[in-house]
Design a protein around this motif. Structure first.
Motif, mmCIF file in Angstrom:
data_model
loop_
_atom_site.group_PDB
_atom_site.id
_atom_site.type_symbol
_atom_site.label_atom_id
_atom_site.label_comp_id
_atom_site.label_asym_id
_atom_site.label_seq_id
_atom_site.Cartn_x
_atom_site.Cartn_y
_atom_site.Cartn_z
ATOM 1 N N LEU A 133 0.811 -1.214 0.000
ATOM 2 C CA LEU A 133 0.000 0.000 0.000
ATOM 3 C C LEU A 133 0.845 1.264 0.000
ATOM 4 C CD1 LEU A 133 -2.787 -1.043 2.537
ATOM 5 C CD2 LEU A 133 -3.037 -0.784 0.064
ATOM 6 N N ASP A 134 2.099 1.150 0.428
ATOM 7 C CA ASP A 134 2.968 2.324 0.465
ATOM 8 C C ASP A 134 3.572 2.642 -0.889
ATOM 9 O OD1 ASP A 134 4.416 -0.058 0.538
ATOM 10 O OD2 ASP A 134 6.124 0.885 1.548
ATOM 11 N N GLN A 135 3.317 1.797 -1.877
ATOM 12 C CA GLN A 135 3.893 2.003 -3.202
ATOM 13 C C GLN A 135 2.895 2.660 -4.154
ATOM 14 O OE1 GLN A 135 5.856 -1.429 -4.860
ATOM 15 N NE2 GLN A 135 6.695 -2.078 -2.869
ATOM 16 N N ASP A 136 3.368 2.960 -5.351
ATOM 17 C CA ASP A 136 2.517 3.531 -6.391
ATOM 18 C C ASP A 136 1.557 2.448 -6.884
ATOM 19 O OD1 ASP A 136 1.347 4.838 -8.487
ATOM 20 O OD2 ASP A 136 3.079 4.660 -9.819
ATOM 21 N N LEU A 137 0.282 2.645 -6.683
ATOM 22 C CA LEU A 137 -0.719 1.663 -7.095
ATOM 23 C C LEU A 137 -1.599 2.235 -8.202
ATOM 24 C CD1 LEU A 137 -1.778 0.151 -3.642
ATOM 25 C CD2 LEU A 137 -0.061 -0.680 -5.260
ATOM 26 N N ALA A 138 -0.948 2.842 -9.181
ATOM 27 C CA ALA A 138 -1.670 3.386 -10.323
ATOM 28 C C ALA A 138 -2.344 2.255 -11.106
ATOM 29 C CB ALA A 138 -0.716 4.152 -11.237
ATOM 30 N N ILE A 139 -3.400 2.590 -11.812
ATOM 31 C CA ILE A 139 -4.184 1.583 -12.544
ATOM 32 C C ILE A 139 -3.312 0.833 -13.540
ATOM 33 C CG2 ILE A 139 -6.063 1.258 -14.197
ATOM 34 C CD1 ILE A 139 -7.540 3.519 -12.814
ATOM 35 N N ASP A 140 -2.445 1.544 -14.250
ATOM 36 C CA ASP A 140 -1.618 0.885 -15.261
ATOM 37 C C ASP A 140 -0.713 -0.164 -14.626
ATOM 38 O OD1 ASP A 140 -2.733 2.307 -17.317
ATOM 39 O OD2 ASP A 140 -1.191 3.871 -17.317
ATOM 40 N N ARG A 141 -0.189 0.119 -13.462
ATOM 41 C CA ARG A 141 0.687 -0.843 -12.794
ATOM 42 C C ARG A 141 -0.094 -2.072 -12.345
ATOM 43 N NH1 ARG A 141 4.599 0.056 -7.473
ATOM 44 N NH2 ARG A 141 5.911 -1.792 -7.841
ATOM 45 N N LEU A 142 -1.283 -1.855 -11.782
ATOM 46 C CA LEU A 142 -2.108 -2.971 -11.347
ATOM 47 C C LEU A 142 -2.568 -3.812 -12.539
ATOM 48 C CD1 LEU A 142 -4.304 -1.186 -8.642
ATOM 49 C CD2 LEU A 142 -2.314 -2.658 -8.269
ATOM 50 N N ALA A 143 -2.925 -3.145 -13.621
ATOM 51 C CA ALA A 143 -3.361 -3.871 -14.817
ATOM 52 C C ALA A 143 -2.225 -4.720 -15.375
ATOM 53 C CB ALA A 143 -3.863 -2.885 -15.868
ATOM 54 N N SER A 144 -1.014 -4.169 -15.339
ATOM 55 C CA SER A 144 0.140 -4.914 -15.828
ATOM 56 C C SER A 144 0.377 -6.173 -14.995
ATOM 57 C CB SER A 144 1.383 -4.018 -15.798
ATOM 58 O OG SER A 144 2.534 -4.734 -16.179
ATOM 59 N N ARG A 145 0.234 -6.072 -13.676
ATOM 60 C CA ARG A 145 0.420 -7.241 -12.826
ATOM 61 C C ARG A 145 -0.651 -8.301 -13.081
ATOM 62 N NH1 ARG A 145 4.245 -7.175 -9.061
ATOM 63 N NH2 ARG A 145 3.290 -9.075 -8.199
ATOM 64 N N GLY A 202 -1.902 -8.791 -16.001
ATOM 65 C CA GLY A 202 -1.769 -9.243 -17.383
ATOM 66 C C GLY A 202 -2.953 -8.850 -18.240
ATOM 67 N N MET A 203 -3.515 -7.683 -17.980
ATOM 68 C CA MET A 203 -4.682 -7.214 -18.720
ATOM 69 C C MET A 203 -4.427 -5.819 -19.260
ATOM 70 S SD MET A 203 -7.721 -8.209 -16.022
ATOM 71 C CE MET A 203 -7.787 -9.823 -15.215
ATOM 72 N N SER A 204 -5.220 -5.451 -20.244
ATOM 73 C CA SER A 204 -5.191 -4.072 -20.696
ATOM 74 C C SER A 204 -5.845 -3.198 -19.645
ATOM 75 C CB SER A 204 -5.952 -3.924 -22.018
ATOM 76 O OG SER A 204 -7.343 -4.128 -21.818
ATOM 77 N N ARG A 205 -5.557 -1.932 -19.686
ATOM 78 C CA ARG A 205 -6.137 -1.004 -18.711
ATOM 79 C C ARG A 205 -7.660 -1.078 -18.734
ATOM 80 N NH1 ARG A 205 -4.815 4.189 -16.393
ATOM 81 N NH2 ARG A 205 -6.699 5.480 -16.168
ATOM 82 N N ARG A 206 -8.233 -1.059 -19.936
ATOM 83 C CA ARG A 206 -9.698 -1.055 -20.066
ATOM 84 C C ARG A 206 -10.306 -2.344 -19.527
ATOM 85 N NH1 ARG A 206 -12.932 0.154 -25.753
ATOM 86 N NH2 ARG A 206 -15.053 -0.057 -24.896
ATOM 87 N N THR A 207 -9.705 -3.483 -19.871
ATOM 88 C CA THR A 207 -10.229 -4.773 -19.395
ATOM 89 C C THR A 207 -10.092 -4.878 -17.878
ATOM 90 O OG1 THR A 207 -9.696 -5.869 -21.474
ATOM 91 C CG2 THR A 207 -9.979 -7.273 -19.536
ATOM 92 N N PHE A 208 -8.960 -4.415 -17.370
ATOM 93 C CA PHE A 208 -8.725 -4.486 -15.933
ATOM 94 C C PHE A 208 -9.775 -3.675 -15.169
ATOM 95 C CE2 PHE A 208 -6.784 -2.673 -12.081
ATOM 96 C CZ PHE A 208 -6.499 -3.848 -11.394
ATOM 97 N N ILE A 209 -10.038 -2.460 -15.621
ATOM 98 C CA ILE A 209 -11.023 -1.622 -14.934
ATOM 99 C C ILE A 209 -12.399 -2.289 -14.955
ATOM 100 C CG2 ILE A 209 -12.285 0.569 -15.037
ATOM 101 C CD1 ILE A 209 -9.707 1.874 -16.064
ATOM 102 N N ARG A 210 -12.776 -2.836 -16.124
ATOM 103 C CA ARG A 210 -14.091 -3.484 -16.225
ATOM 104 C C ARG A 210 -14.183 -4.685 -15.306
ATOM 105 N NH1 ARG A 210 -15.439 -7.746 -19.069
ATOM 106 N NH2 ARG A 210 -13.588 -7.595 -20.402
#
Length: 348
Positions: A246-258, A260-268
């Motif tokens: 939680l102390d790290q950068d948890l931007a959407i792009d980073r979470l989506a990368s972990r 293995g999804m595109s940003r749009r698919t991850f958000i959905r």
């Protein structure tokens, strides 16, 4: 054997210590019935039944549909009240304590008596699950009310005409009032005293009871808020990893990368799994962790802000107050003491 408590009306015995407000003291009627919560009834009796506040203090009456008949309260307590429904016609305020049978419908006699009292302009206040009795009487239709956080959804579902606010300790809607949990009934009773006798007298009563005259915040600080999770798959691993970083950068792009999804698919997929956006979930997880640190550690607010990824004490305070309804320091002052008390009990 159950414990039997016989309740007698209060009779002030000490000289008047405040300026008399009226020729006749206001009458507070506390209802008693089978299934009444003894704590709710007791706190109302304690506040409005004080006998050394002067001759113009409230006149307290505990009444029931069947005077003299033992009533079964919770915790194995039996209550006998000598006064009947006739006192409802003379009441200035009626207190409706919580009861244990919210799945049942209150008696028609009780509901009709409350309706008639309300039509006469009597102020009516419920404590905890007593709000279900007011709702059953139709007194809350189109009006704002509150209930214990664990019963708020049920109240809203059963009585959709009621505007249920689950976030506050009590609601003052003029001639109809309601409190949340049982202890919040004490907040409401002190509020009524404050209305009737002023802040100074309400503070004196609070000091006698060794409670704050007014509690900051609402119910959110008392509600367990487990962070929502997804079961299995890539999202589950992302949830687990994020909660440990939680102390790290948890931007959407980073979470989506972990994941293995595109940003749009991850958000959905994320919104389908949790009902909230990734950004909202991250803030919820950080606030939840901040609560744990406030309860269990002596870390300064700046240290907790860093450990939970808020970056600054100001950001932590903003999000904490927005979700919990109070400041981190006030939360710590209340709940770190509670945590120590629990630990002491567990270690005995």
């Amino acid at each position: 054997m159950p414990t039997t408590v016989k309740i007698m009306p209060n009779r002030p015995t000490h000289p008047v210590r405040q300026k008399s407000r009226s020729l006749q003291p206001p009458i507070v009627v506390v209802l008693a019935y089978d299934g009444v919560n003894a704590f709710d009834l007791g706190l109302a009796v304690e506040v409005f039944g004080l006998t050394d506040m002067g001759a113009d203090w409230y006149r307290l009456v505990v009444c029931t549909e069947h005077p003299g008949r033992p009533l079964s309260a919770n915790n194995g307590i039996r209550i006998i009240a000598d006064d009947g429904p006739k006192f409802l016609a003379r009441a200035n305020t009626i207190i409706v304590p919580g009861w244990s049978h919210i799945e049942d419908k209150p008696s028609a006699t009780l509901l009709d008596a409350l309706r008639r009292a309300h039509q006469r302009g009597v102020r009516i206040a419920s404590i905890c699950s007593g709000v279900f009795i007011l709702a059953a009487a139709g007194l809350l239709n189109g009006r704002r009310a509150t209930a214990h956080w664990a019963q708020a959804e049920l109240l809203s579902t059963r009585y959709p005409a009621v505007d249920v606010d689950p976030n506050v300790l009590y609601v003052d809607d003029g001639d109809i009032m309601s409190s949340a949990g049982r202890a919040a009934g004490l907040d409401l009773c002190l509020h009524i005293v404050r209305q009737d006798y002023g802040a100074e007298i309400a503070t004196r009563v609070a000091q006698r009871l060794v409670v704050p005259p007014h509690r900051e915040g609402g119910q959110a600080q008392y509600i367990p808020q487990p962070v929502r999770k997804a079961q299995g798959g890539a999202l589950a691993s992302v949830f687990a990893w994020a909660q440990h970083h939680l102390d790290q950068d948890l931007a959407i792009d980073r979470l989506a990368s972990r994941a293995g999804m595109s940003r749009r698919t991850f958000i959905r997929r994320f919104e389908e799994a949790t009902g909230m956006s990734p950004g909202e979930w991250v803030v919820e997880a950080r606030v939840s962790r901040a609560r744990e640190l406030l309860e269990a550690t002596q870390l300064p607010i700046e240290g907790i802000a860093a450990a939970t990824g808020f970056g600054s004490a100001e950001a932590l305070r903003h999000h904490f107050r927005q979700r919990i309804g109070t400041s981190p320091m006030r939360y710590r002052a209340v709940f770190q003491v509670s945590a120590r008390t629990r630990a002491g009990v567990e270690n005995r």
